[in-house]
Enzyme design. Structure first.
Site, PDB file in Angstrom:
ATOM      1  N   SER A  99       8.605  -4.075   8.212  1.00  0.00           N
ATOM      2  CA  SER A  99       7.308  -4.578   8.679  1.00  0.00           C
ATOM      3  C   SER A  99       6.990  -5.973   8.183  1.00  0.00           C
ATOM      4  O   SER A  99       6.271  -6.721   8.854  1.00  0.00           O
ATOM      5  CB  SER A  99       6.202  -3.608   8.252  1.00  0.00           C
ATOM      6  OG  SER A  99       6.245  -3.373   6.853  1.00  0.00           O
ATOM      7  N   HIS A 131      -0.009  -5.636   3.840  1.00  0.00           N
ATOM      8  CA  HIS A 131       0.924  -6.476   4.578  1.00  0.00           C
ATOM      9  C   HIS A 131       0.387  -7.910   4.647  1.00  0.00           C
ATOM     10  O   HIS A 131      -0.820  -8.125   4.597  1.00  0.00           O
ATOM     11  CB  HIS A 131       1.136  -5.948   6.006  1.00  0.00           C
ATOM     12  CG  HIS A 131       1.989  -4.742   6.077  1.00  0.00           C
ATOM     13  ND1 HIS A 131       1.480  -3.458   6.023  1.00  0.00           N
ATOM     14  CD2 HIS A 131       3.333  -4.605   6.182  1.00  0.00           C
ATOM     15  CE1 HIS A 131       2.474  -2.591   6.095  1.00  0.00           C
ATOM     16  NE2 HIS A 131       3.613  -3.260   6.184  1.00  0.00           N
TER      17      HIS A 131
END
Length: 277
Positions: A40, A246
């Site tokens: 990711s 993230h």
């Protein structure tokens, strides 16, 4: 013959000679055939602007690989990075995008093998004591298992792309310490950072064993972590949980992109300057 004409002829002869010898300058060299692999952090989860074709992998047009390709116009570019990917996914599916013609590969992998997602869920939902225990347990497993997993993934990359420069990127350390911050306590934040540093050290060692370039983003993210005043990493995002922990779009463009660009060795600016010279 004028001096300028003489210099022009000499430059032409030198350029032709360098090309024959395979020593052409970057501006004269053929463009990269670039493939982005990984999880990711490589696909750009958290940055938004996901491509329709990528589906649940969430490949973003704001991911560092896409930004680099847009700025440097490689001969070809493809990202097969996918949110949730582990080293086994790299081996079983992602390396299929590589070939002997591939000249540049980027990869961020290992975080899911080390259990980042489970650890951070524990930290967010169960508090500091459980968080510290989860990181301690994960570190034991990472030391025992992650080096071998990375070695196998890197060997698969080299087998499929024998002529490529491979850039292995690290993970940023999540928390800025010494600040007032909601969520888990300072000791737990420090323990999470410790776990990330361990994973990055194991990744760096594996990259070195494979002869790959290790590109460390930890330094550039300092001052832009969770609990800072100008963060490039999402904290827990209740409205979109997949964003949590993230990089934001700024983390990709201001963090990962310059580190990757430096590792590749030729920025868009340098390329334009070479073309004008």
């Amino acid at each position: 013959m004028t001096r300028s004409r003489t210099l022009s002829l000499l430059a032409g002869v030198l350029s032709a000679t360098l090309a024959v010898l395979g020593l052409a300058t970057p501006a004269q060299a053929a463009g990269h055939h670039y493939v982005a692999l990984g999880d990711s952090y490589a696909s750009g989860v958290g940055a938004g602007s996901y491509t329709t074709e990528s589906g649940s992998c969430k490949r973003s047009t704001k991911a560092f690989s896409a930004l680099w390709a847009a700025a440097n116009a490689p001969a070809s570019y493809k990202s097969v990075a996918c949110g949730g990917a582990k080293t086994t996914d790299v081996i079983n599916s992602q390396v299929a995008a590589l070939s002997a013609q591939t000249t540049l590969v980027s990869i961020t992998i290992g975080g899911n093998d080390a259990g980042f997602g489970t650890i951070m869920s524990t930290c967010a939902l169960q508090g500091s004591s459980a968080c510290i225990a989860a990181v301690d347990a994960a570190q034991v497993q990472a030391r025992a298992n992650l080096p071998g997993l990375l070695d196998r993934a890197y060997a698969a990359i080299r087998s499929k792309a024998p002529n490529a420069k491979v850039v292995v990127l690290s993970y940023p350390v999540f928390y800025q310490l010494g600040t007032v911050c909601l969520g888990i306590g300072e000791a737990a934040r420090a323990k999470v950072n410790e776990g990330i540093n361990l994973a990055d050290s194991l990744i760096a060692a594996a990259a070195a064993r494979a002869g790959f370039t290790f590109a460390d983003v930890r330094g550039i993210f300092v001052g832009h972590q969770i609990c800072s005043g100008n963060k490039w990493i999402h904290a827990v995002d209740i409205l979109n949980l997949s964003n949590s922990y993230h990089p934001m779009a700024t983390g990709q463009s201001l963090g990962y992109l310059p580190v990757f660009t430096q590792a590749v060795g030729q920025s868009a600016t340098a390329k334009k300057a070479g073309a004008k010279a």
